[in-house]
Design an enzyme around this catalytic site. Structure first.
Site, PDB file in Angstrom:
ATOM      1  N   ARG A   3      -0.848 -14.854   4.980  1.00 42.84           N
ATOM      2  CA  ARG A   3      -1.258 -14.262   5.900  1.00 42.84           C
ATOM      3  C   ARG A   3      -0.500 -14.310   7.421  1.00 42.84           C
ATOM      4  O   ARG A   3      -0.555 -13.465   8.106  1.00 42.84           O
ATOM      5  CB  ARG A   3      -2.882 -14.532   5.972  1.00 42.84           C
ATOM      6  N   HIS A  62      -1.774  -5.448   1.683  1.00 45.61           N
ATOM      7  CA  HIS A  62      -3.232  -6.191   1.708  1.00 45.61           C
ATOM      8  C   HIS A  62      -2.687  -7.795   1.388  1.00 45.61           C
ATOM      9  O   HIS A  62      -1.715  -7.809   0.534  1.00 45.61           O
ATOM     10  CB  HIS A  62      -4.041  -5.655   0.759  1.00 45.61           C
ATOM     11  N   LYS A  88       0.806  -1.133  -0.059  1.00 45.29           N
ATOM     12  CA  LYS A  88       0.067   0.017   0.048  1.00 45.29           C
ATOM     13  C   LYS A  88       0.920   1.222   0.041  1.00 45.29           C
ATOM     14  O   LYS A  88       2.183   0.982   0.351  1.00 45.29           O
ATOM     15  CB  LYS A  88      -0.714   0.114   1.025  1.00 45.29           C
TER      16      LYS A  88
HETATM   17  P1  DAT Z   1      -7.504  -7.540   6.139  1.00 44.81           P
HETATM   18  O1  DAT Z   1      -6.766  -6.342   5.345  1.00 44.81           O
HETATM   19  O2  DAT Z   1      -6.430  -8.053   7.312  1.00 44.81           O
HETATM   20  O3  DAT Z   1      -7.986  -8.664   5.361  1.00 44.81           O
HETATM   21  P2  DAT Z   1     -10.072  -6.365   6.260  1.00 44.81           P
HETATM   22  O4  DAT Z   1     -10.428  -7.237   4.978  1.00 44.81           O
HETATM   23  O5  DAT Z   1     -11.036  -6.882   7.613  1.00 44.81           O
HETATM   24  O6  DAT Z   1      -8.651  -6.872   6.847  1.00 44.81           O
HETATM   25  O7  DAT Z   1     -10.021  -4.814   6.270  1.00 44.81           O
HETATM   26  C1  DAT Z   1      -9.450  -4.158   5.248  1.00 44.81           C
HETATM   27  C2  DAT Z   1      -8.638  -3.188   5.674  1.00 44.81           C
HETATM   28  O8  DAT Z   1      -9.609  -2.287   6.339  1.00 44.81           O
HETATM   29  C3  DAT Z   1      -7.603  -3.234   6.784  1.00 44.81           C
HETATM   30  O9  DAT Z   1      -6.359  -3.685   6.124  1.00 44.81           O
HETATM   31  C4  DAT Z   1      -7.339  -2.077   7.540  1.00 44.81           C
HETATM   32  C5  DAT Z   1      -9.048  -1.559   7.435  1.00 44.81           C
HETATM   33  N1  DAT Z   1      -9.629  -1.796   8.596  1.00 44.81           N
HETATM   34  C6  DAT Z   1     -10.297  -2.992   8.985  1.00 44.81           C
HETATM   35  N2  DAT Z   1     -10.672  -2.962  10.157  1.00 44.81           N
HETATM   36  C7  DAT Z   1     -10.538  -1.672  10.776  1.00 44.81           C
HETATM   37  C8  DAT Z   1     -10.951  -1.142  12.013  1.00 44.81           C
HETATM   38  N3  DAT Z   1     -11.519  -1.954  13.019  1.00 44.81           N
HETATM   39  N4  DAT Z   1     -10.345   0.063  12.381  1.00 44.81           N
HETATM   40  C9  DAT Z   1      -9.724   0.624  11.159  1.00 44.81           C
HETATM   41  N5  DAT Z   1      -9.323   0.242   9.970  1.00 44.81           N
HETATM   42  C10 DAT Z   1      -9.726  -1.132   9.855  1.00 44.81           C
HETATM   43 MG    MG Z   2      -9.397  -8.655   3.704  1.00 40.79          MG
END
Ligand code: DAT
Ligand code: MG
Length: 168
Positions: free
Chosen positions: A92, A126, A11
């Site tokens: 992951r 990501h 990113k």
């Molecule tokens: P990941 O990137 O681990 O797959 P995700 O798909 O649930 O996680 O969320 C995508 C992105 O959104 C993550 O990289 C960061 C942001 N994000 C997720 N949950 C968040 C939260 N509770 N507060 C702030 N940003 C969040």
């Molecule tokens: Mg995700």
């Protein structure tokens, strides 16, 4: 264990902090095969499609601005496709928890990520979280010709009168 594909994005925070080399070194611990790589300027449309499943979250708009590069004023991400046995879980594991503060310190997100005062997870990378997500994401970020093998079924189409930029 199945052969899987996974999409990884470095990113904008990863690019502006010059972490690309470190991230790729860490990813290589998973002993997978790289299938595609490119630098992308992320449009709002692409950002919204990528994070479609989070559109009802309070942090959605911040997330879109972050992945587009508006936050770091660096308008690019590095997109990578890896393939191999159990690729999604292996990547992951190296990447770590979504929240950098909860991530294992030796994971990529634990080592290089941060949580801003506004509560945005600047977590550097990501990585796809399931085979279904990986397929959707790889098809969103890459055209078949940009990947060294056809990872999913392809079809040939003929497009007439499509304008295309070539070198002048
Ligand atoms: P990941 O990137 O681990 O797959 P995700 O798909 O649930 O996680 O969320 C995508 C992105 O959104 C993550 O990289 C960061 C942001 N994000 C997720 N949950 C968040 C939260 N509770 N507060 C702030 N940003 C969040
Ligand atoms: Mg995700």
């Amino acid at each position: 264990m199945a052969i899987e594909q996974t999409l990884i994005l470095v990113k904008p925070d990863g690019l502006i902090k010059s972490l690309t080399g470190n991230v790729i070194s860490r990813l290589s611990e998973a002993k997978l095969t790289i299938m595609g790589a490119k630098v992308v300027r992320v449009s709002r449309e692409l950002a919204i499609k990528h994070y479609e499943h989070l559109q009802d979250k309070p942090f959605f708009e911040e997330l879109i601005q972050y992945i587009m590069g508006d936050v770091h004023k660096t308008y690019r991400v590095l997109a990578l496709v890896y393939q191999g046995e159990d690729a999604i879980t292996k990547i992951r594991d190296v990447v770590g928890h979504t929240d950098p503060e909860q991530a294992n310190p030796v994971s990529i997100r634990g080592a290089y990520g941060r949580v801003t005062r506004a509560g945005v997870f600047e977590n550097v990378v990501h990585a796809s979280s399931s085979a279904e997500d990986a397929e959707k994401e790889i098809k969103l970020w890459f055209m078949p010709e940009e990947i060294v093998e056809d990872l999913y079924p392809v079809k040939e189409i003929t497009i007439n009168e499509v304008k295309k930029l070539v070198w002048a």
